[in-house]
Enzyme design. Structure first.
Site, PDB file in Angstrom:
ATOM      1  N   ASP A  46       0.669  -1.526   0.154  1.00  0.00           N
ATOM      2  CA  ASP A  46       0.232  -0.520   0.380  1.00  0.00           C
ATOM      3  C   ASP A  46       1.117   1.148  -0.647  1.00  0.00           C
ATOM      4  OD1 ASP A  46      -1.993  -1.818   0.520  1.00  0.00           O
ATOM      5  OD2 ASP A  46      -3.046  -1.307   2.198  1.00  0.00           O
ATOM      6  N   ASP A  47       0.221   2.289  -0.437  1.00  0.00           N
ATOM      7  CA  ASP A  47       0.760   3.495   0.038  1.00  0.00           C
ATOM      8  C   ASP A  47       1.786   4.144  -1.168  1.00  0.00           C
ATOM      9  OD1 ASP A  47      -1.136   3.091   1.661  1.00  0.00           O
ATOM     10  OD2 ASP A  47       0.555   3.648   3.731  1.00  0.00           O
ATOM     11  N   HIS A  97      -6.618   3.364  -4.120  1.00  0.00           N
ATOM     12  CA  HIS A  97      -6.141   3.275  -2.581  1.00  0.00           C
ATOM     13  C   HIS A  97      -6.444   5.044  -2.488  1.00  0.00           C
ATOM     14  CE1 HIS A  97      -4.500   2.137   0.993  1.00  0.00           C
ATOM     15  NE2 HIS A  97      -3.796   2.834   1.328  1.00  0.00           N
ATOM     16  N   HIS A 101      -4.991   9.594   0.154  1.00  0.00           N
ATOM     17  CA  HIS A 101      -4.559   8.872   1.360  1.00  0.00           C
ATOM     18  C   HIS A 101      -5.547   9.216   1.992  1.00  0.00           C
ATOM     19  CE1 HIS A 101      -3.485   5.760   4.121  1.00  0.00           C
ATOM     20  NE2 HIS A 101      -3.149   4.762   3.619  1.00  0.00           N
ATOM     21  N   HIS A 191       3.690  -2.728   2.713  1.00  0.00           N
ATOM     22  CA  HIS A 191       3.986  -0.801   2.493  1.00  0.00           C
ATOM     23  C   HIS A 191       4.976  -0.601   1.647  1.00  0.00           C
ATOM     24  CE1 HIS A 191       0.756  -0.577   5.953  1.00  0.00           C
ATOM     25  NE2 HIS A 191       0.136   0.186   4.828  1.00  0.00           N
TER      26      HIS A 191
HETATM   27 ZN   LIG Z   1      -2.245   3.582   3.293  1.00  0.00          ZN
END
Ligand SMILES: [Zn+2]
Length: 226
Positions: A46-47, A97, A101, A191
């Site tokens: 993620d991210d 995503h 954020h 991540h």
């Molecule tokens: Zn995230």
């Protein structure tokens, strides 16, 4: 708290093991009932993209010839379109995503839809790829999030194992979490963007060969939940 309890961050009372049906809308949070998924694991990151760690992770995945799923944030996709293109070119899956954020609790449906739409466009512009997977930041999937995702034809995807690598956790902690919780059909949360130094690549160099030796196969989220 039991495994399932940790996994299902949804406010909804959901829940069975695999696809959770809320008003006929699936939320994929736990994917381990089908016997043919028993030896499958989906790594998710993620991210990102991140200017250093994403390429490092892609190199490691490439060394072992395995595929993963990246839930990208629009602001990072905008900054590193070439990494989005690389993820797709190398056979990985991409999920949405949000753009910034966003703190999604309390956000209106139009704000959430705008965040998803902007990121969707950035992913497409970078790679020609259209995703139907959405992972809400922090795994928040309230009624508004579910409604927006459904209207935009996205499947909500959470996770079953949280490595807490963003803290950042130590390499040993990440390895121990995965090795103690995996028994097949897992969606592992990691991540590729970590604000401080990331131990995720070093942990992957241990985790992947261990799990391959144990007979597990790494697949994308779509492959796991289909
Ligand atoms: Zn995230």
């Amino acid at each position: 708290m039991g495994k399932i309890g940790r996994i299902l961050r949804c406010a909804a009372s959901v829940l069975t093991l695999l696809s959770i049906s809320v008003s006929s809308f699936p939320i994929f949070a736990k994917a381990k009932i089908e016997s043919d998924t028993k030896r499958m694991i989906a790594l998710t990151f993620d991210d990102g993209p991140h200017g250093k760690y994403t390429d490092e992770i892609l190199d490691i995945l490439g060394e072992y010839g395995i595929k993963a799923t990246f839930f990208v944030v629009g602001v990072c996709a905008e900054k590193y379109p070439q990494i989005i293109a690389r993820e797709i070119a190398e056979g990985h899956e991409i999920g949405n995503h949000t753009y910034s954020h966003i703190h999604i609790n309390g956000a209106s449906d139009s704000v959430i839809a705008g965040e998803i739409d902007k990121t969707e466009q950035l992913i497409f512009e970078s790679s020609g790829y259209s995703t139907t997977l959405f992972r809400p930041p922090e795994g928040v999937c309230n009624d508004t999030v579910r409604s927006v995702a459904k209207n935009m034809n996205y499947s909500l995807v959470l996770w079953t194992v949280d490595t807490r690598d963003w803290i950042p956790s130590s390499k040993e902690s990440i390895i121990n979490t995965v090795m103690s919780e995996v028994d097949g059909g897992e969606i592992i949360l990691m991540h590729d963007y970590v604000a401080k130094n990331s131990n995720t690549p070093d942990a992957l160099r241990v985790i992947i060969p261990k799990l391959l030796d144990m007979g597990y196969t790494f697949v994308t989220v779509s492959e796991l939940i289909k």
